[in-house]
Design an enzyme around this catalytic site. Structure first.
Site, PDB file in Angstrom:
ATOM      1  N   GLY A  52      18.061 -59.755 -36.165  1.00  0.00           N
ATOM      2  CA  GLY A  52      17.038 -59.160 -37.021  1.00  0.00           C
ATOM      3  C   GLY A  52      17.438 -57.760 -37.412  1.00  0.00           C
ATOM      4  O   GLY A  52      18.357 -57.572 -38.193  1.00  0.00           O
ATOM      5  N   MET A  53      16.771 -56.784 -36.846  1.00  0.00           N
ATOM      6  CA  MET A  53      17.002 -55.370 -37.139  1.00  0.00           C
ATOM      7  C   MET A  53      16.860 -55.107 -38.645  1.00  0.00           C
ATOM      8  O   MET A  53      17.727 -54.521 -39.281  1.00  0.00           O
ATOM      9  CB  MET A  53      18.346 -54.893 -36.594  1.00  0.00           C
ATOM     10  CG  MET A  53      18.407 -55.090 -35.100  1.00  0.00           C
ATOM     11  SD  MET A  53      19.818 -54.428 -34.182  1.00  0.00           S
ATOM     12  CE  MET A  53      21.101 -54.253 -35.323  1.00  0.00           C
ATOM     13  N   HIS A  54      15.707 -55.564 -39.183  1.00  0.00           N
ATOM     14  CA  HIS A  54      15.412 -55.343 -40.588  1.00  0.00           C
ATOM     15  C   HIS A  54      13.915 -55.552 -40.829  1.00  0.00           C
ATOM     16  O   HIS A  54      13.190 -56.040 -39.977  1.00  0.00           O
ATOM     17  CB  HIS A  54      16.221 -56.302 -41.476  1.00  0.00           C
ATOM     18  CG  HIS A  54      15.894 -57.736 -41.271  1.00  0.00           C
ATOM     19  ND1 HIS A  54      16.594 -58.537 -40.396  1.00  0.00           N
ATOM     20  CD2 HIS A  54      14.929 -58.522 -41.800  1.00  0.00           C
ATOM     21  CE1 HIS A  54      16.085 -59.751 -40.417  1.00  0.00           C
ATOM     22  NE2 HIS A  54      15.069 -59.772 -41.254  1.00  0.00           N
ATOM     23  N   ALA A  55      13.495 -55.141 -42.019  1.00  0.00           N
ATOM     24  CA  ALA A  55      12.154 -55.450 -42.535  1.00  0.00           C
ATOM     25  C   ALA A  55      12.359 -56.113 -43.889  1.00  0.00           C
ATOM     26  O   ALA A  55      13.462 -56.096 -44.442  1.00  0.00           O
ATOM     27  CB  ALA A  55      11.324 -54.180 -42.669  1.00  0.00           C
TER      28      ALA A  55
END
Length: 137
Positions: A52-55
């Site tokens: 992930g490590m996102h929006a």
């Protein structure tokens, strides 16, 4: 600032099983608060991997650990929470513009993810600093 409780929700899907075993039905537009346009799953990750490590600008997600366990760190720029996905009947609904990090995968983890959008790399915010500039005003 929007509260994190307004951006995420724990879903508990009914178990429709019987003596033959468990059966969980997840339908878009009813059990899931959107029509499903994309499905993907993450498996084979170990407890050291962070995904992930996102929006996302538009995408909403429901995450279900259909096997094993994992943790999801959710963040809206002012609040952070860690949710353990540890039951195949449990879903984590994330509205758009929530920063997410998935980690601490058990060896048997299969993390199923449902989305309301087809993949579009242009709607991903991959820098936490850029994300904070967009949500903290």
């Amino acid at each position: 600032m929007v509260k994190l409780d307004e951006q995420i929700q724990i879903l508990d899907f009914p178990d429709l099983g019987d003596e033959r075993g468990n059966l969980v039905v997840v339908e878009g537009g009813s059990a899931i608060p959107f029509e499903i346009k994309r499905i993907f799953y993450i498996y084979g990750s170990d407890d050291e991997v962070v995904r992930g490590m996102h929006a996302n600008l538009r995408s909403e997600f429901v995450m279900i650990n259909v096997s094993g366990t994992s943790r999801v760190k959710v963040d809206n720029g002012s609040e952070t929470r860690i949710i353990e996905l540890n039951r195949p009947r449990m879903g984590l609904y994330l509205k758009n513009m929530v920063w997410k990090e998935m980690y601490d995968f058990s060896p048997d983890s299969v993390l199923l993810v449902l989305s309301n959008e087809h993949y579009d790399p242009e709607e991903y915010i991959r820098s936490y600093e850029d994300y904070l500039k967009m949500v903290v005003k």
